[in-house]
Design a protein around this motif. Structure first.
Motif, PDB file in Angstrom:
ATOM      1  N   SER A   9      16.933   6.208  16.672  1.00 13.10           N
ATOM      2  CA  SER A   9      16.196   5.675  17.810  1.00 13.10           C
ATOM      3  C   SER A   9      15.407   4.438  17.390  1.00 13.10           C
ATOM      4  CB  SER A   9      15.237   6.735  18.358  1.00 13.10           C
ATOM      5  OG  SER A   9      14.368   6.164  19.306  1.00 13.10           O
ATOM      6  N   SER A  10      15.547   3.360  18.154  1.00 12.95           N
ATOM      7  CA  SER A  10      14.781   2.155  17.833  1.00 12.95           C
ATOM      8  C   SER A  10      13.310   2.336  18.225  1.00 12.95           C
ATOM      9  CB  SER A  10      15.366   0.936  18.541  1.00 12.95           C
ATOM     10  OG  SER A  10      15.412   1.154  19.934  1.00 12.95           O
ATOM     11  N   ALA A  11      13.061   3.187  19.207  1.00 19.01           N
ATOM     12  CA  ALA A  11      11.683   3.424  19.654  1.00 19.01           C
ATOM     13  C   ALA A  11      10.974   4.464  18.796  1.00 19.01           C
ATOM     14  CB  ALA A  11      11.678   3.873  21.113  1.00 19.01           C
ATOM     15  N   THR A  12      11.738   5.433  18.308  1.00 12.38           N
ATOM     16  CA  THR A  12      11.165   6.531  17.532  1.00 12.38           C
ATOM     17  C   THR A  12      12.031   6.739  16.289  1.00 12.38           C
ATOM     18  OG1 THR A  12      10.609   7.527  19.663  1.00 12.38           O
ATOM     19  CG2 THR A  12      10.300   8.893  17.714  1.00 12.38           C
ATOM     20  N   PRO A  13      11.741   6.035  15.192  1.00 10.31           N
ATOM     21  CA  PRO A  13      12.625   6.072  14.020  1.00 10.31           C
ATOM     22  C   PRO A  13      12.812   7.454  13.401  1.00 10.31           C
ATOM     23  CG  PRO A  13      10.648   4.780  13.561  1.00 10.31           C
ATOM     24  CD  PRO A  13      10.597   5.166  14.998  1.00 10.31           C
ATOM     25  N   GLU A  14      11.914   8.384  13.704  1.00 13.48           N
ATOM     26  CA  GLU A  14      12.115   9.719  13.127  1.00 13.48           C
ATOM     27  C   GLU A  14      13.150  10.546  13.883  1.00 13.48           C
ATOM     28  OE1 GLU A  14       8.675   9.228  15.595  1.00 13.48           O
ATOM     29  OE2 GLU A  14       8.647   8.683  13.513  1.00 13.48           O
ATOM     30  N   VAL A  15      13.662  10.021  15.002  1.00 11.22           N
ATOM     31  CA  VAL A  15      14.712  10.716  15.746  1.00 11.22           C
ATOM     32  C   VAL A  15      16.062  10.134  15.342  1.00 11.22           C
ATOM     33  CG1 VAL A  15      15.694  11.185  18.019  1.00 11.22           C
ATOM     34  CG2 VAL A  15      13.218  11.285  17.681  1.00 11.22           C
ATOM     35  N   MET A  16      16.914  10.990  14.821  1.00 10.79           N
ATOM     36  CA  MET A  16      18.262  10.599  14.418  1.00 10.79           C
ATOM     37  C   MET A  16      19.252  11.484  15.144  1.00 10.79           C
ATOM     38  SD  MET A  16      17.763  10.030  10.364  1.00 10.79           S
ATOM     39  CE  MET A  16      16.563   8.843   9.779  1.00 10.79           C
ATOM     40  N   VAL A  17      20.379  10.886  15.536  1.00  9.96           N
ATOM     41  CA  VAL A  17      21.422  11.626  16.225  1.00  9.96           C
ATOM     42  C   VAL A  17      22.718  11.413  15.461  1.00  9.96           C
ATOM     43  CG1 VAL A  17      22.721  11.886  18.369  1.00  9.96           C
ATOM     44  CG2 VAL A  17      20.268  11.381  18.454  1.00  9.96           C
ATOM     45  N   LEU A  18      23.376  12.506  15.140  1.00 11.06           N
ATOM     46  CA  LEU A  18      24.677  12.447  14.494  1.00 11.06           C
ATOM     47  C   LEU A  18      25.714  12.873  15.522  1.00 11.06           C
ATOM     48  CD1 LEU A  18      22.492  12.946  12.246  1.00 11.06           C
ATOM     49  CD2 LEU A  18      24.367  13.778  10.865  1.00 11.06           C
ATOM     50  N   ILE A  19      26.739  12.064  15.691  1.00  7.25           N
ATOM     51  CA  ILE A  19      27.832  12.388  16.599  1.00  7.25           C
ATOM     52  C   ILE A  19      29.074  12.535  15.733  1.00  7.25           C
ATOM     53  CG2 ILE A  19      29.203  11.658  18.577  1.00  7.25           C
ATOM     54  CD1 ILE A  19      26.697  10.077  19.474  1.00  7.25           C
ATOM     55  N   GLU A  20      29.564  13.753  15.687  1.00 10.87           N
ATOM     56  CA  GLU A  20      30.686  14.083  14.815  1.00 10.87           C
ATOM     57  C   GLU A  20      31.845  14.597  15.673  1.00 10.87           C
ATOM     58  OE1 GLU A  20      29.149  16.929  11.885  1.00 10.87           O
ATOM     59  OE2 GLU A  20      27.154  16.283  12.488  1.00 10.87           O
TER      60      GLU A  20
END
Length: 101
Positions: free
Chosen positions: A49-60
């Motif tokens: 997330s550019s707004a919240t760098p601690e949020v990461m999303v993995l799409i597998e």
């Protein structure tokens, strides 16, 4: 209803402890590379997330349930995700999705 041989998309949403962002980021390239080398892995994307760098999303994307099971039982998943990344997370949500058509 999903076809038994339909690919499965895993959407993993991680909230990383602020103090651990750099450590998690450092582990992600190896996780992605080794996951993509698995025969049943069809794709592996890591987003932040550019707004919240601690949020990461993995799409597998995986060929089938057996491929997901193989991924979760792999040495690199156990070593990188289970042992090193999960303890650094504040929250973790994992959804398995399939196409509706």
């Amino acid at each position: 209803m999903r076809a038994p041989d339909a690919p499965i998309v895993v959407v993993a949403r991680w909230t990383v402890a602020a103090s651990s962002i750099a450590e998690v980021r450092a582990l992600l390239p190896a996780l992605q590379r080794q996951s993509l080398a698995e025969p049943g892995c069809l794709g592996y994307e890591i987003l932040e997330s550019s707004a919240t760098p601690e949020v990461m999303v993995l799409i597998e994307r995986y060929r089938d349930v057996a491929a997901i099971d193989a991924h979760r039982n792999s040495v690199h998943y156990r070593d990188l995700v289970a042992a090193r990344i999960v303890p650094l997370l504040v929250q973790r949500q994992v959804d398995l999705l399939t196409s509706v058509s």
